[in-house]
Scaffold this active site. Structure first.
Site, PDB file in Angstrom:
ATOM      1  N   ASP A  13     -47.639  50.264  26.664  1.00  0.00           N
ATOM      2  CA  ASP A  13     -46.885  51.519  26.778  1.00  0.00           C
ATOM      3  C   ASP A  13     -46.864  52.077  28.200  1.00  0.00           C
ATOM      4  OD1 ASP A  13     -46.626  51.366  23.996  1.00  0.00           O
ATOM      5  OD2 ASP A  13     -48.515  52.429  23.711  1.00  0.00           O
ATOM      6  N   LYS A  16     -42.966  49.397  30.767  1.00  0.00           N
ATOM      7  CA  LYS A  16     -42.468  48.097  31.251  1.00  0.00           C
ATOM      8  C   LYS A  16     -40.969  47.933  30.975  1.00  0.00           C
ATOM      9  CE  LYS A  16     -45.524  45.972  28.680  1.00  0.00           C
ATOM     10  NZ  LYS A  16     -46.355  47.093  28.224  1.00  0.00           N
ATOM     11  N   GLY A  42     -42.693  47.599  21.789  1.00  0.00           N
ATOM     12  CA  GLY A  42     -41.549  48.497  21.714  1.00  0.00           C
ATOM     13  C   GLY A  42     -41.180  48.895  23.129  1.00  0.00           C
ATOM     14  N   HIS A  43     -40.218  48.208  23.716  1.00  0.00           N
ATOM     15  CA  HIS A  43     -39.855  48.470  25.107  1.00  0.00           C
ATOM     16  C   HIS A  43     -38.669  49.438  25.158  1.00  0.00           C
ATOM     17  CE1 HIS A  43     -42.101  44.647  26.630  1.00  0.00           C
ATOM     18  NE2 HIS A  43     -42.850  45.500  25.991  1.00  0.00           N
ATOM     19  N   GLN A 204     -47.468  44.468  25.583  1.00  0.00           N
ATOM     20  CA  GLN A 204     -48.812  45.081  25.562  1.00  0.00           C
ATOM     21  C   GLN A 204     -49.377  45.144  26.996  1.00  0.00           C
ATOM     22  OE1 GLN A 204     -48.458  42.268  22.983  1.00  0.00           O
ATOM     23  NE2 GLN A 204     -47.332  43.888  21.993  1.00  0.00           N
TER      24      GLN A 204
HETATM   25  P1  IMP Z   1     -51.509  44.246  16.789  1.00  0.00           P
HETATM   26  O1  IMP Z   1     -50.954  43.699  18.057  1.00  0.00           O
HETATM   27  O2  IMP Z   1     -50.459  44.823  15.863  1.00  0.00           O
HETATM   28  O3  IMP Z   1     -52.424  43.279  16.096  1.00  0.00           O
HETATM   29  O4  IMP Z   1     -52.437  45.516  17.160  1.00  0.00           O
HETATM   30  C1  IMP Z   1     -53.661  45.373  17.873  1.00  0.00           C
HETATM   31  C2  IMP Z   1     -53.877  46.543  18.830  1.00  0.00           C
HETATM   32  O5  IMP Z   1     -52.924  46.476  19.878  1.00  0.00           O
HETATM   33  C3  IMP Z   1     -53.710  47.916  18.194  1.00  0.00           C
HETATM   34  O6  IMP Z   1     -54.603  48.812  18.820  1.00  0.00           O
HETATM   35  C4  IMP Z   1     -52.289  48.299  18.541  1.00  0.00           C
HETATM   36  O7  IMP Z   1     -52.084  49.696  18.559  1.00  0.00           O
HETATM   37  C5  IMP Z   1     -52.182  47.689  19.934  1.00  0.00           C
HETATM   38  N1  IMP Z   1     -50.809  47.341  20.309  1.00  0.00           N
HETATM   39  C6  IMP Z   1     -50.100  46.272  19.882  1.00  0.00           C
HETATM   40  N2  IMP Z   1     -48.891  46.253  20.459  1.00  0.00           N
HETATM   41  C7  IMP Z   1     -48.837  47.296  21.282  1.00  0.00           C
HETATM   42  C8  IMP Z   1     -47.847  47.777  22.188  1.00  0.00           C
HETATM   43  O8  IMP Z   1     -46.763  47.196  22.376  1.00  0.00           O
HETATM   44  N3  IMP Z   1     -48.164  48.907  22.877  1.00  0.00           N
HETATM   45  C9  IMP Z   1     -49.375  49.526  22.736  1.00  0.00           C
HETATM   46  N4  IMP Z   1     -50.313  49.104  21.919  1.00  0.00           N
HETATM   47  C10 IMP Z   1     -50.065  48.004  21.193  1.00  0.00           C
END
Ligand code: IMP
Length: 409
Positions: A13, A16, A42-43, A204
């Site tokens: 977040d 990017k 989510g970009h 991420q």
């Molecule tokens: P997962 O990727 O859904 O398995 O989530 C694992 C961790 O990564 C959690 O804390 C999510 O909130 C975090 N996370 C996954 N994708 C994103 C992203 O695009 N932005 C911010 N946090 C993310």
């Protein structure tokens, strides 16, 4: 020939999407590539075409020309991808430029169910996943039981190995995307050979990396520069521009340690100013001061050629701004993060406090026009993290960007 790699420097977040859109507009890459993660990302992009939140399709799709490639390192949710493509089409974006790696793994309905039920079973130890099936799909990949895009086209897939819902979705997806499936590592190697330009878009951030992040509350992919190579098949090249995108403060969604997290009252103020709600899940983001210990760690792992500092305008009205320069840990002062959550939880941030600039910066387009206090803040970040700032973002629109150091694009 230019290759730019955009990596999130914190817990995701960082903005990017906006930066990729800015760069794509600037140097019109022949290829935009996603190399990790999936619909957990989510970009957010706000440009002349409208407002978008891209989850799986590379953000370069919004700039005409060039292919948008989902590389081998991503995990694909078939239904969600087709919906995303249809939504893009409805907004006038040409989806024919999307290409999908035959080696990418597929998220099946079972993976999403497992993600959600495993999370429930974790109770207090929950990760706060996005529930999109990311972890179980990468787990199956490592366990060598996953289903890849190539399996749909080359077979053999047996109906009996899947639930009816999964099977129907797989067949339908395979037929729909058949003409868009490529050997992306070959496509990109050939692109390099013919001096094409590439923009690799990380999802991420470094602190969510499965190896270097705040394990175990991380995502399941390689979010770092190393992941850009393994997730695309490209090899490192000394001419690459490696950008580490950092928010001027820090946010985190989901559970896990956060040394510089602000108390609720102060966090609420920045959350509203910065609209800090998850682009994928809508969850309120946790908020804290810039953590240069973690920033320096991200720099060590990625060797960014430049930093990109985003959402600086959100700090415009703050009377003072803090930067964490070190941690106090078990009686010592340290400048690196301990490897465990328990260790990081014992770290007490050491702050340097700077005066705020208390003036709007969203209209500023030149470094020379930035308030003095703002420039001091940037200088301290450069010094503590150990890389020069290339770009500063002072708003969500493309033009609300200041070039600080020329990028070799
Ligand atoms: P997962 O990727 O859904 O398995 O989530 C694992 C961790 O990564 C959690 O804390 C999510 O909130 C975090 N996370 C996954 N994708 C994103 C992203 O695009 N932005 C911010 N946090 C993310």
């Amino acid at each position: 020939m230019t290759t730019v790699i955009v990596i999130g420097g914190q817990w995701g977040d960082e903005g990017k999407g906006k930066i990729v859109d800015y760069l794509a507009h600037l140097f019109r890459p022949d290829f935009g590539v996603r190399f990790n993660g999936g619909p957990n990302a989510g970009h957010s992009i706000d440009n002349e075409l409208g407002q978008f939140v891209l989850h799986q399709v590379p953000s370069t799709i919004l700039t005409p020309g060039g292919l948008a490639v989902l590389g081998n390192g991503v995990v694909i949710d078939p239904g969600a991808l087709l919906t995303e493509v249809q939504e893009l089409q409805a907004k006038g974006v040409d989806p024919d430029r999307v290409r999908i790696s035959d080696r990418a793994h597929l998220i099946l309905p079972e993976h999403k169910q497992r993600d959600q039920s495993e999370e429930r079973l974790r109770g207090e130890k929950k990760i706060g996943t996005t529930g999109r099936g990311i972890g179980p799909t990468y787990a199956d990949k490592a366990a060598r039981t996953g289903v890849r895009v190539a399996d749909l086209l080359l077979g053999p897939l047996e109906a009996g190995d899947f639930s009816l819902q999964s099977w129907e979705e797989l067949l339908w997806f395979g037929e729909t995307v058949r003409d868009r499936v490529v050997s992306s590592e070959r496509l990109l190697a050939e692109a390099r050979m013919s001096a094409k330009s590439l923009l690799l878009e990380g999802a991420q951030g470094v602190l969510l990396d499965v190896d270097f992040g705040t394990y175990p509350r991380v995502t399941s992919s390689s979010t770092t520069r190393a992941g850009a190579y393994s997730g695309s098949g490209l090899t490192p090249d000394s001419s690459e521009v490696i950008l580490g995108v950092f928010k001027s403060y820090v946010t985190r969604v989901g559970e896990g340690v956060f040394p510089t997290e602000l108390p609720i009252e102060e966090a609420n103020q920045l959350r509203e100013l910065g609209a800090e709600y998850g682009a994928t899940t809508g969850r309120p983001r946790r908020i804290g001061w810039f953590d240069a210990v973690l920033g320096r760690y991200a720099q060590q792992i990625n060797q960014f050629s430049h930093l990109v500092l985003t959402k600086c305008d959100v700090l415009d009205q703050m009377p003072e701004i803090k930067i964490c320069t070190a941690y106090r840990f078990r009686g010592d002062q340290i400048d690196y993060p301990p490897a465990t959550e328990a260790g990081l939880l014992q770290c007490e941030p050491v702050y340097q406090t700077l005066p705020g600039w208390r003036t709007p910066t969203d209209q500023v387009r030149k470094v020379a026009d930035l308030p003095r206090e703002f420039r001091s803040y940037c200088n301290l970040i450069e010094e503590l993290v150990g890389a020069p700032i290339g770009l500063i973002s002072v708003g969500k629109r493309r033009e609300e960007t200041i070039e600080v150091n020329k990028l070799a694009l």
